[in-house]
Design an enzyme around this catalytic site. Structure first.
Site, PDB file in Angstrom:
ATOM      1  N   GLY A 169      89.370  44.964 -39.327  1.00 22.03           N
ATOM      2  CA  GLY A 169      90.665  45.254 -39.928  1.00 22.03           C
ATOM      3  C   GLY A 169      91.461  46.166 -39.015  1.00 22.03           C
ATOM      4  N   GLY A 170      92.347  46.906 -39.629  1.00 19.45           N
ATOM      5  CA  GLY A 170      93.200  47.817 -38.849  1.00 19.45           C
ATOM      6  C   GLY A 170      92.403  48.869 -38.106  1.00 19.45           C
ATOM      7  N   GLY A 404     104.447  37.705  -2.709  1.00 17.62           N
ATOM      8  CA  GLY A 404     104.703  38.805  -3.645  1.00 17.62           C
ATOM      9  C   GLY A 404     103.461  39.659  -3.833  1.00 17.62           C
ATOM     10  N   ALA A 405     102.299  39.026  -3.691  1.00 16.33           N
ATOM     11  CA  ALA A 405     101.055  39.775  -3.898  1.00 16.33           C
ATOM     12  C   ALA A 405     100.888  40.852  -2.824  1.00 16.33           C
ATOM     13  CB  ALA A 405      99.868  38.834  -3.916  1.00 16.33           C
TER      14      ALA A 405
HETATM   15  C1  HXC Z   1      83.282  51.513 -49.215  1.00 16.49           C
HETATM   16  C2  HXC Z   1      81.661  50.288 -48.189  1.00 16.49           C
HETATM   17  C3  HXC Z   1      82.626  49.687 -47.356  1.00 16.49           C
HETATM   18  C4  HXC Z   1      83.970  50.055 -47.521  1.00 16.49           C
HETATM   19  C5  HXC Z   1      80.712  48.913 -46.823  1.00 16.49           C
HETATM   20  N1  HXC Z   1      80.499  49.774 -47.814  1.00 16.49           N
HETATM   21  N2  HXC Z   1      81.999  48.818 -46.528  1.00 16.49           N
HETATM   22  N3  HXC Z   1      81.998  51.196 -49.101  1.00 16.49           N
HETATM   23  N4  HXC Z   1      84.259  50.983 -48.474  1.00 16.49           N
HETATM   24  N5  HXC Z   1      84.938  49.545 -46.773  1.00 16.49           N
HETATM   25  C6  HXC Z   1      79.217  50.153 -48.393  1.00 16.49           C
HETATM   26  C7  HXC Z   1      78.588  49.038 -49.190  1.00 16.49           C
HETATM   27  O1  HXC Z   1      79.051  49.074 -50.519  1.00 16.49           O
HETATM   28  C8  HXC Z   1      77.114  49.414 -49.089  1.00 16.49           C
HETATM   29  O2  HXC Z   1      76.860  50.450 -49.995  1.00 16.49           O
HETATM   30  C9  HXC Z   1      77.004  49.992 -47.709  1.00 16.49           C
HETATM   31  O3  HXC Z   1      78.307  50.382 -47.344  1.00 16.49           O
HETATM   32  C10 HXC Z   1      76.495  49.002 -46.703  1.00 16.49           C
HETATM   33  O4  HXC Z   1      77.224  47.807 -46.845  1.00 16.49           O
HETATM   34  P1  HXC Z   1      76.497  46.382 -46.875  1.00 16.49           P
HETATM   35  O5  HXC Z   1      77.519  45.379 -47.274  1.00 16.49           O
HETATM   36  O6  HXC Z   1      75.239  46.462 -47.688  1.00 16.49           O
HETATM   37  O7  HXC Z   1      76.076  46.242 -45.358  1.00 16.49           O
HETATM   38  P2  HXC Z   1      76.110  44.977 -44.430  1.00 16.49           P
HETATM   39  O8  HXC Z   1      75.474  43.819 -45.130  1.00 16.49           O
HETATM   40  O9  HXC Z   1      75.545  45.408 -43.123  1.00 16.49           O
HETATM   41  O10 HXC Z   1      77.641  44.608 -44.251  1.00 16.49           O
HETATM   42  C11 HXC Z   1      78.525  45.514 -43.597  1.00 16.49           C
HETATM   43  C12 HXC Z   1      79.992  45.055 -43.771  1.00 16.49           C
HETATM   44  C13 HXC Z   1      80.285  44.867 -45.264  1.00 16.49           C
HETATM   45  C14 HXC Z   1      80.187  43.757 -43.024  1.00 16.49           C
HETATM   46  C15 HXC Z   1      80.863  46.123 -43.121  1.00 16.49           C
HETATM   47  O11 HXC Z   1      79.862  46.034 -45.969  1.00 16.49           O
HETATM   48  C16 HXC Z   1      81.735  44.640 -45.521  1.00 16.49           C
HETATM   49  O12 HXC Z   1      82.223  43.523 -45.349  1.00 16.49           O
HETATM   50  N6  HXC Z   1      82.380  45.678 -46.019  1.00 16.49           N
HETATM   51  C17 HXC Z   1      83.772  45.601 -46.391  1.00 16.49           C
HETATM   52  C18 HXC Z   1      84.607  45.541 -45.158  1.00 16.49           C
HETATM   53  C19 HXC Z   1      86.064  45.595 -45.497  1.00 16.49           C
HETATM   54  O13 HXC Z   1      86.610  44.633 -46.040  1.00 16.49           O
HETATM   55  N7  HXC Z   1      86.651  46.747 -45.278  1.00 16.49           N
HETATM   56  C20 HXC Z   1      88.037  46.991 -45.531  1.00 16.49           C
HETATM   57  C21 HXC Z   1      88.743  46.358 -44.362  1.00 16.49           C
HETATM   58  S1  HXC Z   1      90.440  46.595 -44.458  1.00 16.49           S
HETATM   59  P3  HXC Z   1      75.431  50.692 -50.636  1.00 16.49           P
HETATM   60  O14 HXC Z   1      75.650  51.783 -51.620  1.00 16.49           O
HETATM   61  O15 HXC Z   1      74.999  49.407 -51.245  1.00 16.49           O
HETATM   62  O16 HXC Z   1      74.545  51.100 -49.505  1.00 16.49           O
HETATM   63  C22 HXC Z   1      90.631  47.904 -43.551  1.00 16.49           C
HETATM   64  C23 HXC Z   1      92.049  48.269 -43.432  1.00 16.49           C
HETATM   65  C24 HXC Z   1      92.220  49.344 -42.448  1.00 16.49           C
HETATM   66  O17 HXC Z   1      89.784  48.490 -43.031  1.00 16.49           O
HETATM   67  C25 HXC Z   1      93.652  49.356 -42.089  1.00 16.49           C
HETATM   68  C26 HXC Z   1      93.969  50.443 -41.171  1.00 16.49           C
HETATM   69  C27 HXC Z   1      95.359  50.331 -40.721  1.00 16.49           C
END
Ligand code: HXC
Length: 508
Positions: A169-170, A404-405
């Site tokens: 993401g961002g 040019g290079a």
């Molecule tokens: C809160 C999160 C989290 C998040 C993971 N966890 N991502 N908690 N916010 N963004 C937590 C899970 O609930 C889990 O908690 C633990 O972290 C591990 O995650 P798992 O899914 O069990 O691990 P894994 O299978 O290795 O997968 C990792 C992952 C997946 C691919 C990162 O967790 C995922 O897809 N997370 C969401 C990613 C996402 O969509 N993020 C927002 C993106 S938008 P427990 O308690 O079970 O251990 C964004 C915008 C930013 O970031 C913009 C900035 C400008």
């Protein structure tokens, strides 16, 4: 008092435990170190001082108020790397997946602010699921606060990102603003939108690894500079890179004690250039021969291999090297190599690192793909970067410097301070055959060959450029290291600045 001490110890223990044993075991099972173990590898022994271990998130939704882990998923502070102070943050994937909350962001911002104020580099160890989903916009705000500081820090302190897990993401944009990005193979990935969104929007089936793994980013997109087999190697190489760099734009890179004499001759270079000028040779042999102890920190080794960039030292002092590589695309400049070298040159110029350029370039790569994808704008980036750079610039033309290079590759006309050529240099508007085919269009093949030989004899040498003062001297290949050393020694007092302006407008 005892109660407070007890409470302090309890919180400290909880912060160090992070997400707990089970999650730590899962982290290790993926071949990943924990956030603290990573800092332990990165920092000089016992030098890490942690900040904000007791910071807690402020979120109350989704039962978050009952689930508080001190430190909030990121370990921050400062440490020494080979005796020099550096700020570091290390995201803890065992705590909410290392996700970035408002307070997590505040911790990173605090050390970024200090790093800028004190003139110390910052290293970010990224391992995060992105924005803390439970927090929503507070987390997005946190990201933007980090981005803003990354931008303000750019050109002031070196910023290095090591991607050691998810970065999606961002969230990718903070590393993208930093000066260097490293990745760990197989356990890290970076993308703006993940495979599921890609599938929905474009109907492409792609794995996370293929979309944003280290292979894709070091070879295809060029977003990432280097990738390493595991966490330890990535961190050790981060330490090594730092040794070439100054702490800030007000500082000079450290001087390393070396035993390699600056007057060492490299006899191998006398026979490096093949008799036939269309036969390639390995420019890396030249690079390794002229630097101290063959200690070359190459950047973007797997991307745009037609140009080599990286750090080395001569006489113990850091230099940035840019060199055309005749082994790939005959050393032509194209879009990717222009962008790669331009960014490297601008880094060197920000941080007082002299630029040594080795030139063997037959020109810009022709073709519709290059033209339609903007070689004009991208090639101009390289030209712009060289032209605006005020650090010492020493250039050595080994063979071809065409068209040019020739101008672009740190020529005299772009304020090259000392411009050398080997006797094998050929400096001309273009290769002899191409030139003659234009001048003598319609002539017989025999005539073209004859005229081509004449043209080659007349222009394919360094003498015309030397007679105009475009070259300061013609040097023996085996003496190149010493000549560069002497030039750099002379240029230590160089003072040059560009006209006052808010900032230039590089053709981005
Ligand atoms: C809160 C999160 C989290 C998040 C993971 N966890 N991502 N908690 N916010 N963004 C937590 C899970 O609930 C889990 O908690 C633990 O972290 C591990 O995650 P798992 O899914 O069990 O691990 P894994 O299978 O290795 O997968 C990792 C992952 C997946 C691919 C990162 O967790 C995922 O897809 N997370 C969401 C990613 C996402 O969509 N993020 C927002 C993106 S938008 P427990 O308690 O079970 O251990 C964004 C915008 C930013 O970031 C913009 C900035 C400008």
């Amino acid at each position: 008092m005892d109660k407070i001490t007890e409470e302090l110890e309890r919180k400290r223990k909880k912060a160090i435990e992070g997400g707990g044993e089970k999650r730590l075991a899962a982290q290790h099972a993926k071949g990943k170190l924990s956030a603290r173990e990573r800092i332990h590898v990165l920092a000089d022994k016992d030098s890490f001082e942690e900040y904000d271990m007791f910071v807690e998130h402020r979120s109350k939704d989704f039962g978050m108020d009952k689930n508080i882990i001190p430190g909030d998923g990121v370990v921050t502070g400062h440490c020494k790397i080979n005796g020099r102070s550096v700020f570091v943050f290390s995201q803890d994937f065992t705590v909410y997946g290392g996700s970035l909350s408002e307070t997590h962001a505040e911790k990173i911002c605090k050390i970024l602010d200090q790093a800028i104020k004190l003139g110390c580099p910052i290293i970010g160890l990224n391992d995060s699921g992105g924005a803390r989903i439970q927090e929503g916009v507070a987390s997005l705000g946190g990201y933007a606060e980090v981005f803003q500081r990354n931008v303000l820090a750019s050109g002031v302190i070196p910023q290095i990102s090591v991607i050691m897990g998810p970065c999606a993401g961002g969230a990718v944009y903070s590393p993208a603003i930093t000066d260097f990005i490293f990745m760990v193979k197989d356990s890290s990935y970076m993308f703006v939108t993940g495979p599921d969104v890609v599938k929905t929007v474009t109907h492409e089936d792609v794995s996370a690894e293929e979309l944003g793994g280290s292979n894709s980013h070091t070879k295809k997109s060029g977003v990432v500079d280097l990738s390493f087999e595991n966490d330890v190697l990535a961190l050790e190489e981060t330490r090594r890179l730092l040794d070439f760099l100054p702490l800030s734009n007000k500082d000079k890179p450290p001087i390393k004690k070396i035993i390699d004499p600056v007057s060492r001759k490299s006899g191998n270079l006398d026979t490096l250039i093949p008799d036939n000028s269309n036969i390639p040779y390995d420019m890396k042999e030249l690079v390794l021969s002229i630097i101290d102890e063959e200690d070359f920190f190459e950047i973007q080794t797997d991307y745009a291999k037609n140009i080599i960039v990286g750090f080395g030292r001569i006489g113990g002092e850091t230099i940035g090297i840019v060199a055309n590589q005749p082994m790939v695309l005959a050393g032509c400049l194209d879009i990717d190599s222009s962008r790669k070298a331009a960014r490297f040159i601008r880094f060197c110029d920000c941080f007082n690192i002299p630029i040594i350029t080795f030139v063997d370039v037959p020109g810009f790569l022709p073709g519709t793909s290059q033209e339609h994808n903007g070689i004009i704008a991208h090639g101009a980036k390289l030209l712009y970067a060289y032209a605006e750079a005020t650090v010492p610039k020493v250039t050595v033309i080994t063979r071809k410097a065409y068209g040019g290079a020739y101008d672009v590759m740190a020529s005299k006309h772009l304020r090259g301070d000392v411009n050398y050529a080997w006797p094998t240099a050929e400096i001309a508007v273009m290769g002899s055959k191409g030139a003659v085919e234009i001048i003598y269009r319609g002539s017989s093949e025999k005539e073209i060959i004859k005229k081509s030989k004449e043209y080659q004899k007349k222009f394919s040498n360094p003498f015309i450029a030397a007679s105009r003062g475009y070259l300061d001297d013609l040097i023996r290949p085996n003496n190149t290291r010493y000549r560069i050393y002497r030039s750099l020694d002379l240029l230590k007092t160089k003072k040059l600045s560009n006209p006052a302006k808010k900032h230039g407008n590089i053709p981005l």
